[in-house]
Design an enzyme around this catalytic site. Structure first.
Site, short mmCIF file in Angstrom:
data_model
loop_
_atom_site.label_atom_id
_atom_site.label_comp_id
_atom_site.label_asym_id
_atom_site.label_seq_id
_atom_site.Cartn_x
_atom_site.Cartn_y
_atom_site.Cartn_z
N HIS A 146 -37.46 0.22 17.42
CA HIS A 146 -38.83 -0.17 17.05
C HIS A 146 -38.89 -1.66 16.72
O HIS A 146 -37.87 -2.28 16.43
CB HIS A 146 -39.34 0.68 15.87
CG HIS A 146 -38.50 0.56 14.63
ND1 HIS A 146 -37.31 1.23 14.47
CD2 HIS A 146 -38.68 -0.16 13.51
CE1 HIS A 146 -36.80 0.93 13.30
NE2 HIS A 146 -37.61 0.07 12.69
N CYS A 165 -38.40 -9.01 5.32
CA CYS A 165 -38.34 -8.26 6.57
C CYS A 165 -39.50 -7.27 6.58
O CYS A 165 -40.08 -6.98 5.55
CB CYS A 165 -37.08 -7.42 6.67
SG CYS A 165 -35.55 -8.28 6.44
N GLU A 214 -44.29 -9.26 -0.85
CA GLU A 214 -42.96 -9.19 -1.46
C GLU A 214 -42.70 -10.32 -2.44
O GLU A 214 -42.03 -10.12 -3.45
CB GLU A 214 -41.87 -9.20 -0.38
CG GLU A 214 -41.81 -7.94 0.43
CD GLU A 214 -40.61 -7.89 1.37
OE1 GLU A 214 -39.63 -8.63 1.14
OE2 GLU A 214 -40.66 -7.10 2.32
N HIS A 254 -36.37 5.71 11.20
CA HIS A 254 -35.10 5.41 10.55
C HIS A 254 -34.23 6.64 10.30
O HIS A 254 -33.21 6.55 9.61
CB HIS A 254 -35.37 4.66 9.24
CG HIS A 254 -35.92 3.29 9.47
ND1 HIS A 254 -37.27 3.05 9.54
CD2 HIS A 254 -35.31 2.11 9.69
CE1 HIS A 254 -37.46 1.76 9.77
NE2 HIS A 254 -36.29 1.17 9.86
N HIS A 298 -42.11 -4.51 9.37
CA HIS A 298 -42.52 -3.97 10.66
C HIS A 298 -44.00 -4.26 10.86
O HIS A 298 -44.80 -3.91 10.00
CB HIS A 298 -42.34 -2.45 10.69
CG HIS A 298 -40.98 -2.00 10.28
ND1 HIS A 298 -40.69 -1.58 8.99
CD2 HIS A 298 -39.84 -1.90 10.98
CE1 HIS A 298 -39.42 -1.24 8.93
NE2 HIS A 298 -38.87 -1.42 10.12
N GLU A 331 -33.44 -1.77 15.52
CA GLU A 331 -34.61 -2.63 15.57
C GLU A 331 -34.53 -3.72 16.64
O GLU A 331 -33.47 -4.27 16.91
CB GLU A 331 -34.85 -3.27 14.20
CG GLU A 331 -35.15 -2.19 13.17
CD GLU A 331 -35.53 -2.71 11.81
OE1 GLU A 331 -36.31 -2.02 11.13
OE2 GLU A 331 -35.06 -3.80 11.41
N GLU A 391 -31.04 1.76 10.86
CA GLU A 391 -31.87 0.67 11.37
C GLU A 391 -31.55 0.55 12.86
O GLU A 391 -30.38 0.44 13.23
CB GLU A 391 -31.52 -0.66 10.68
CG GLU A 391 -31.81 -0.70 9.21
CD GLU A 391 -33.27 -0.97 8.89
OE1 GLU A 391 -34.10 -1.05 9.82
OE2 GLU A 391 -33.58 -1.10 7.70
#
Length: 178
Positions: free
Chosen positions: A35, A70, A90, A28, A72, A119, A117
């Site tokens: 990614h 959200c 979360e 980032h 990864h 992505e 970002e």
């Protein structure tokens, strides 16, 4: 630094094929490194969408409204597995079957933090009723159920209040017909 910034992410080519790995922090940093990521959108029985306001301590797009959650996947981890894990971490939401409805690539710089970002974002949807049972304040400032048409109007009227990927997530969901 947030320990999540030290987690590994999977670098990908523009076709989504894995080409390496790096830390969340490195991925980032401007100009950003493409990614793999995911965005989850939970939908109530009456068609409303569960949004979260990102916590003030987030390193990217803090206090902006975004989709349900959200994250990864770690290199080699299934996107649905990672998304299920993040729903629990979360929001305390468990046992929600998720279906991938699309993928899109976006790149956006955060004017407040200078982070970027970039992505390859897998969009996952699931049915959910009720309220999250354990919102993590280090991740989420607030949650809200919103009608899709109201969200579309709000995104057009005040885009600065929303994460830059949210419109792409909603578009992928709408295009899927789910």
């Amino acid at each position: 630094m947030n320990t999540r910034e030290h987690h590994l992410v999977e670098l990908v080519g523009t076709d989504g094929s894995p080409i390496g790995e790096t830390t969340v922090d490195e991925a980032h940093r401007a100009p950003g490194r493409l990614h793999r990521a995911f965005s989850v959108l939970l939908i109530s029985p009456d068609g409303r969408l569960l949004l979260q306001q990102r916590a003030a301590v987030k390193t990217r797009f803090a206090l902006r409204w975004a989709n349900t959650c959200c994250g990864h996947p770690t290199p080699g981890e299934a996107v649905t597995e990672a998304a299920g894990r993040r729903l629990v971490e979360e929001l305390g939401v468990t046992a929600v079957p998720l279906t991938e409805v699309g993928v899109f690539v976006y790149q956006a710089g955060d004017p407040d933090s200078g982070r970027v970002e970039f992505e390859y974002d897998h969009v996952l949807v699931g049915a959910f009723s009720g309220e999250p049972s354990a919102v993590d304040p280090a991740e989420v400032a607030a949650v809200e159920w919103v009608a899709p048409d109201e969200l579309t109007v709000a995104l057009a009227r005040s885009p600065e209040l929303y994460a830059p990927w949210l419109a792409g997530v909603v578009d992928a969901w709408r295009s899927s017909g789910r």
